[in-house]
Scaffold this motif. Structure first.
Motif, PDB file in Angstrom:
ATOM      1  N   ALA A 161      -9.699  10.962 -70.475  1.00  0.00           N
ATOM      2  CA  ALA A 161      -9.112   9.681 -70.865  1.00  0.00           C
ATOM      3  C   ALA A 161     -10.195   8.624 -71.045  1.00  0.00           C
ATOM      4  O   ALA A 161     -10.145   7.816 -71.982  1.00  0.00           O
ATOM      5  N   ALA A 162     -11.190   8.630 -70.155  1.00  0.00           N
ATOM      6  CA  ALA A 162     -12.293   7.674 -70.275  1.00  0.00           C
ATOM      7  C   ALA A 162     -13.086   7.926 -71.552  1.00  0.00           C
ATOM      8  O   ALA A 162     -13.516   6.983 -72.234  1.00  0.00           O
ATOM      9  N   ALA A 163     -13.271   9.211 -71.888  1.00  0.00           N
ATOM     10  CA  ALA A 163     -13.995   9.551 -73.118  1.00  0.00           C
ATOM     11  C   ALA A 163     -13.207   9.122 -74.351  1.00  0.00           C
ATOM     12  O   ALA A 163     -13.788   8.666 -75.347  1.00  0.00           O
ATOM     13  N   LEU A 164     -11.883   9.235 -74.290  1.00  0.00           N
ATOM     14  CA  LEU A 164     -11.047   8.820 -75.418  1.00  0.00           C
ATOM     15  C   LEU A 164     -11.187   7.327 -75.689  1.00  0.00           C
ATOM     16  O   LEU A 164     -11.193   6.889 -76.849  1.00  0.00           O
ATOM     17  N   ARG A 165     -11.301   6.543 -74.626  1.00  0.00           N
ATOM     18  CA  ARG A 165     -11.393   5.091 -74.793  1.00  0.00           C
ATOM     19  C   ARG A 165     -12.709   4.658 -75.439  1.00  0.00           C
ATOM     20  O   ARG A 165     -12.836   3.512 -75.871  1.00  0.00           O
ATOM     21  N   ARG A 166     -13.652   5.568 -75.525  1.00  0.00           N
ATOM     22  CA  ARG A 166     -14.929   5.254 -76.174  1.00  0.00           C
ATOM     23  C   ARG A 166     -14.937   5.645 -77.654  1.00  0.00           C
ATOM     24  O   ARG A 166     -15.915   5.390 -78.358  1.00  0.00           O
ATOM     25  N   LEU A 167     -13.862   6.266 -78.137  1.00  0.00           N
ATOM     26  CA  LEU A 167     -13.800   6.706 -79.528  1.00  0.00           C
ATOM     27  C   LEU A 167     -13.414   5.555 -80.454  1.00  0.00           C
ATOM     28  O   LEU A 167     -12.732   4.612 -80.055  1.00  0.00           O
ATOM     29  N   SER A 168     -13.842   5.676 -81.708  1.00  0.00           N
ATOM     30  CA  SER A 168     -13.454   4.694 -82.725  1.00  0.00           C
ATOM     31  C   SER A 168     -12.033   4.995 -83.202  1.00  0.00           C
ATOM     32  O   SER A 168     -11.476   6.060 -82.908  1.00  0.00           O
ATOM     33  N   ILE A 169     -11.457   4.070 -83.960  1.00  0.00           N
ATOM     34  CA  ILE A 169     -10.089   4.272 -84.452  1.00  0.00           C
ATOM     35  C   ILE A 169      -9.985   5.514 -85.339  1.00  0.00           C
ATOM     36  O   ILE A 169      -9.060   6.323 -85.159  1.00  0.00           O
ATOM     37  N   PRO A 170     -10.894   5.722 -86.314  1.00  0.00           N
ATOM     38  CA  PRO A 170     -10.799   6.953 -87.117  1.00  0.00           C
ATOM     39  C   PRO A 170     -10.906   8.217 -86.259  1.00  0.00           C
ATOM     40  O   PRO A 170     -10.199   9.203 -86.505  1.00  0.00           O
ATOM     41  N   GLU A 171     -11.777   8.186 -85.252  1.00  0.00           N
ATOM     42  CA  GLU A 171     -11.917   9.349 -84.368  1.00  0.00           C
ATOM     43  C   GLU A 171     -10.640   9.583 -83.563  1.00  0.00           C
ATOM     44  O   GLU A 171     -10.219  10.731 -83.356  1.00  0.00           O
TER      45      GLU A 171
END
Length: 224
Positions: A161-171
């Motif tokens: 979940a923490a890694a997801l919050r670091r992704l950009s919108i397209p990602e």
């Protein structure tokens, strides 16, 4: 066979013999596993089941599961401390859910009307019991060492979940599409029913991916 069951009960209801009778008369791996895990608690259920399938009329009284000894925060005082990790607080809520599921499954075991229903109920009971033991391991370790053990699956999910919050919108959008496709594929594999021994694993993976998808949707909604 009725006389054999009666003699078995009168001679003390040996566990191994009882499981062999169950295998012969009404195969139920879930119930057999429960009895082996906790003979004191589940032997009455085995006796009841063998009496039913053999035609004995006298039925033993059911046994209710033990109640929790005391409230969680009394049993595990660190849950009320300011520095208690959030992961353990989440697990505390899960522990309550596991116990309730365990109680419901335990009570249902005594009213099952078919081997299939008994097997599914026993499987759910074992699952709740196992999940509770994993949480108990985390709590016990933290109480003794005041640091996280980190073996429960929730810690891996929180890292994701923490890694997801670091992704950009397209990602995040690509991740959402990939998760939806993976969930659909797993459900399709279960629906085919060609590998029943993988069903529990597939159901677990679906639950994990659905939680991950929910997190992606929450993050995307925050950008809207």
């Amino acid at each position: 066979m009725k006389d054999d069951i009666r003699r078995w009960i009168e001679s003390g209801a040996d566990l191994r013999t009882g499981v062999r009778f169950l295998t012969l008369l009404s195969p139920n791996p879930g119930l057999a596993r429960l009895v082996e895990l906790n003979p004191r608690r589940y032997m009455p259920l085995l006796i009841q089941k063998l009496k039913e399938v053999s035609g004995l009329t006298e039925m033993p009284r059911s046994v209710c599961p033990e109640k929790p000894p005391r409230p969680l925060r009394e049993e595990w005082p660190f849950l009320a401390e300011k520095d208690c990790p959030n992961e353990l607080k989440i697990l505390a809520a899960d522990k309550i859910t596991c116990y309730r599921s365990y109680v419901e499954a335990h009570e249902k075991l005594f009213s099952c009307t078919s081997a299939e229903e008994c097997y599914e109920t026993a499987k759910n009971l074992i699952k709740s019991f196992t999940q509770n033991r994993k949480i108990l391991s985390e709590f016990t370790y933290y109480r003794e060492h005041h640091r996280i053990l980190g073996r429960h699956p929730i810690f891996g999910e929180l890292k994701k979940a923490a890694a997801l919050r670091r992704l950009s919108i397209p990602e995040l959008c690509r991740k959402r599409d990939n998760l939806k496709e993976a969930i659909w594929r797993l459900r399709h594999e279960i629906a085919r029913g060609d590998k029943p021994h993988l069903q529990e694993n597939r159901e677990t993976r679906i639950s994990q991916k659905e939680r991950e998808l929910d997190e992606v949707e929450r993050i995307l909604a925050a950008y809207a």
